[in-house]
Design an enzyme around this catalytic site. Structure first.
Site, mmCIF file in Angstrom:
data_model
loop_
_atom_site.group_PDB
_atom_site.id
_atom_site.type_symbol
_atom_site.label_atom_id
_atom_site.label_comp_id
_atom_site.label_asym_id
_atom_site.label_seq_id
_atom_site.Cartn_x
_atom_site.Cartn_y
_atom_site.Cartn_z
ATOM 1 N N GLN A 43 0.817 -1.219 0.000
ATOM 2 C CA GLN A 43 0.000 0.000 0.000
ATOM 3 C C GLN A 43 0.853 1.273 0.000
ATOM 4 O OE1 GLN A 43 -3.542 -0.976 0.434
ATOM 5 N NE2 GLN A 43 -3.978 0.997 -0.492
ATOM 6 N N LYS A 61 -2.731 -0.949 6.496
ATOM 7 C CA LYS A 61 -3.732 -1.984 6.210
ATOM 8 C C LYS A 61 -4.195 -2.546 7.534
ATOM 9 C CE LYS A 61 -5.595 -3.838 2.561
ATOM 10 N NZ LYS A 61 -5.713 -3.304 1.194
ATOM 11 N N ASP A 104 -11.847 -3.682 1.919
ATOM 12 C CA ASP A 104 -11.023 -4.632 1.160
ATOM 13 C C ASP A 104 -11.880 -5.902 1.123
ATOM 14 O OD1 ASP A 104 -8.020 -4.831 0.119
ATOM 15 O OD2 ASP A 104 -8.475 -6.769 1.002
ATOM 16 N N SER A 113 -10.446 6.958 -3.042
ATOM 17 C CA SER A 113 -10.571 7.163 -1.592
ATOM 18 C C SER A 113 -9.958 8.507 -1.200
ATOM 19 C CB SER A 113 -9.851 6.046 -0.818
ATOM 20 O OG SER A 113 -10.680 4.922 -0.660
HETATM 21 N N1 GLU Z 1 -8.331 -2.033 -0.200
HETATM 22 C C1 GLU Z 1 -8.095 -1.204 -1.321
HETATM 23 C C2 GLU Z 1 -6.666 -1.384 -1.794
HETATM 24 O O1 GLU Z 1 -6.141 -2.473 -1.705
HETATM 25 C C3 GLU Z 1 -8.527 0.251 -1.090
HETATM 26 C C4 GLU Z 1 -7.871 0.948 0.048
HETATM 27 C C5 GLU Z 1 -8.450 2.331 0.336
HETATM 28 O O2 GLU Z 1 -9.335 2.787 -0.366
HETATM 29 O O3 GLU Z 1 -7.976 2.943 1.309
HETATM 30 O O4 GLU Z 1 -6.034 -0.494 -2.291
#
Ligand code: GLU
Length: 457
Positions: A122, A137, A177, A389
């Protein structure tokens, strides 16, 4: 000159070996975490060879260590009055370029290794979006499958009762997620507000648009993945129009990847869930998939009840034996192994675009490269979700809303610029055409420079 270059390459490789081996010694029991780290670290060799100051600043040692790992008990009462206990996690990996940002995953497979691999990825994904967001995460080994709405609500409330201590609109902003969609986000947000006694929409993203969510957030990861692959396909004069596509999964990412691919004229012939896959030679009827998954929260095998021409097969691996031009793995990590990759190649696949996080094993990726399959790596190709987001956070801060078209257009621009940045970084560091290396380098450089500029952090 040549010798000097190979010397610096050697020093860089030794440095990366040392950092990776130390980590392996400490975290031998965390295979997914090590896999994610390995993939990124070794693609940074040309960066360290060119910029030894990064080594002197111990950047890798710092970046592989999460700033904070929170692990907590989640006790909640099921519909029979029995107390259940799950484990909750939040890994706040890097805040070098913005508040921690990343989703929550509720799935029985969740453990520290999974959350750390996702958190590590991430950091670089969020950096690639060009938005000011750090990497994080979280999640739980809670299994939402088969739970009632009331149980989901009580679990989410219990989870947030602990998590709220560590998050905030300028601190850490979770989202969804696997296993965490609009329903769960609503329950989590409600509990956060109740505890805080304030309305802080910027604390979580993926909210329904009626209470502070962004239009097009739901579609963003899937659409974004297709936009990215669309750019990549131009390299070989191919497009989605007329292409046969296989998309694994049937959750949020998969559904909207199918939607966008179909809008662009592709024939999507298969999708799946964790039990099995459906194959519809006439092309997937997306309305049926949405009805089953989004409205009924059911299983994909129900599709064949209304589509007699389609078949359902138990187990997920077989989906990669279906011949296709473009494969979009949008289900989960390591869903394409070496064997599946070889089968895809044998059947003539031309491009793989990763909608899920780390869906290809390292060996599968080697197979793509060895066979000139165009490869769109997850942290670039699925960055559209977290990018929107960040746009949701921006709208919340400004207390205004953009239209669907405005957000979708911004998403398109972001995905195109991620693609261009990956291409540019790969070329600049001597790996022209390798988007995996390009994505890792482009994502890393921004974070690295921010860390250097902020001193010893
Ligand atoms: N879970 C999503 C990702 O793997 C979105 C994360 C978010 O929007 O903060 O990027």
């Amino acid at each position: 000159m040549v010798t000097a270059m190979s010397d610096s390459q050697k020093v860089a490789t030794e440095y990366i070996d040392t950092v990776y081996n130390n980590l392996k010694e400490k975290h031998g029991h965390e295979p997914e975490f090590l896999q994610a780290v390995k993939e990124i670290l070794y693609s940074l060799t040309p960066v360290f060879a060119q910029r030894p100051e990064y080594m002197e600043a111990s950047l890798l040692e710092r970046i592989v260590e999460p700033e904070r790992v929170v692990k907590f008990r989640v006790s909640w009462e099921d519909d029979h009055g029995k107390i259940q206990v799950n484990r909750g996690y939040r890994v706040q990996y890097s805040s070098a370029i913005g508040p921690y940002k990343g989703g929550l995953r509720f799935h029985p497979s969740v453990n520290e290794s999974i959350i750390k691999f996702l958190g590590f990825e991430q950091i670089f994904k969020n950096s690639l979006t060009g938005q000011p967001i750090g990497g994080a995460k979280g999640g739980s080994d809670f299994d939402p499958k088969g739970k009632s709405d009331a149980e989901i609500m009580r679990f989410c409330q219990a989870f947030m009762t602990e998590l709220h201590k560590y998050i905030g609109p300028d601190v850490d902003v979770p989202a969804g997620d696997i296993g965490v969609g609009a329903r769960e986000i609503g329950f989590l947000f409600g509990q956060y507000n109740r505890i805080r006694g304030a309305y802080e929409p910027g604390v979580i993203t993926g909210k329904l648009p009626r209470f502070g969510g962004s239009l097009a957030r739901k579609e963003a990861t899937g659409y974004g993945c297709v936009y990215f692959v669309q750019e990549m396909l131009k390299e070989i004069n191919l497009s989605f129009a007329g292409a046969t596509v296989v998309v694994s999964g049937s959750g949020n990412v998969s559904t909207y990847a199918i939607e966008k691919a179909q809008q662009l004229g592709a024939k999507v012939v298969a999708c799946s869930d964790s039990n099995g896959y459906i194959y519809d030679p006439n092309g997937i009827d997306l309305d049926t998939v949405k009805e089953i998954k989004e409205v009924q929260h059911g299983r994909i095998k129900e599709y064949v009840e209304t589509h007699s021409n389609a078949t359902y097969t138990e187990g997920c691996q077989g989906i990669w034996t279906i011949p296709c031009d473009i494969a979009l793995p949008c289900a989960t990590q390591n869903e394409i192994n070496e064997e599946a990759a070889k089968t895809l190649v044998k059947n003539g696949v031309k491009a793989v675009g990763e909608g899920a996080n780390m869906p290809s094993t390292l060996q599968a990726i080697d197979v793509y490269f060895a066979n000139d399959v165009l490869f769109a790596p997850a942290k670039a190709a699925n960055a559209g979700g977290v990018a929107v987001s960040a746009l949701e956070m921006a709208q919340n801060s400004m207390r205004l809303f953009w239209t669907f078209e405005e957000v979708d257009q911004k998403l398109h621009v972001i995905m195109t610029s991620i693609y261009n940045n990956c291409v540019k970084a790969a070329k600049e560091f001597g790996h022209e055409g390798n988007l995996l290396i390009g994505a890792n380098i482009a994502g890393f450089l921004k974070v690295a420079d921010a860390m250097i500029a902020q001193g010893v952090i």
